[in-house]
Design an enzyme around this catalytic site. Structure first.
Site: not given
Length: 140
Positions: A98-99
């Site tokens: 994810c980020e």
């Protein structure tokens, strides 16, 4: 009895309290990592990809994925992970990206609940990948 008297004597109670508190503080990071699901660093992720043909699963929204992602990563947004997980291989390890690493751990839990056994999150997510100077692509 002498040991108990030693521990509880007024001169030593402070030393014992400091030792106990220090031990607890040292144990907290290890407990957090084991409780929140497993996460691996970028080096370990690369080794899993190269040696065990791990599949990268990018759970960021499609716009973020298209702006830049790890080559060969599959985009399965976190909001759709339960619906689209059928398209993921159960016979290979999965590395969820994810980020920053937060959404990945939730996705790992959801995938494990659906029967995926070897699932880990990339610690630090795409930010850690980019900070390590590893390649990012915009190709689909």
């Amino acid at each position: 009895m002498d040991f108990l008297h030693f521990l509880l004597s007024q001169n030593n109670i402070f030393i014992v309290a400091v030792a106990v508190i220090s031990g607890i503080m040292l144990a907290i990071p290890a407990l957090r990592k084991s409780g929140g699901g497993s996460a691996i660093g970028t080096t370990q992720a690369i080794q899993m990809i190269n040696q065990r043909q791990a599949v990268l699963v990018d759970v960021r929204p499609a716009e973020q994925y298209q702006a830049g992602h790890i080559a060969q990563a599959r985009n399965v947004p976190a909001t759709e992970i339960e619906k689209k997980s059928a398209g993921l291989p159960k016979n290979k390890p999965l590395v969820v990206v994810c980020e920053q690493g937060r959404d990945a751990s939730r996705a790992v839990s959801k995938l494990k609940a659906q029967g995926f056994t070897e699932v880990v999150a990339l610690d630090g997510g795409m930010r850690a990948w980019s900070q390590a100077g590893l390649p990012v692509t915009q190709k689909a």
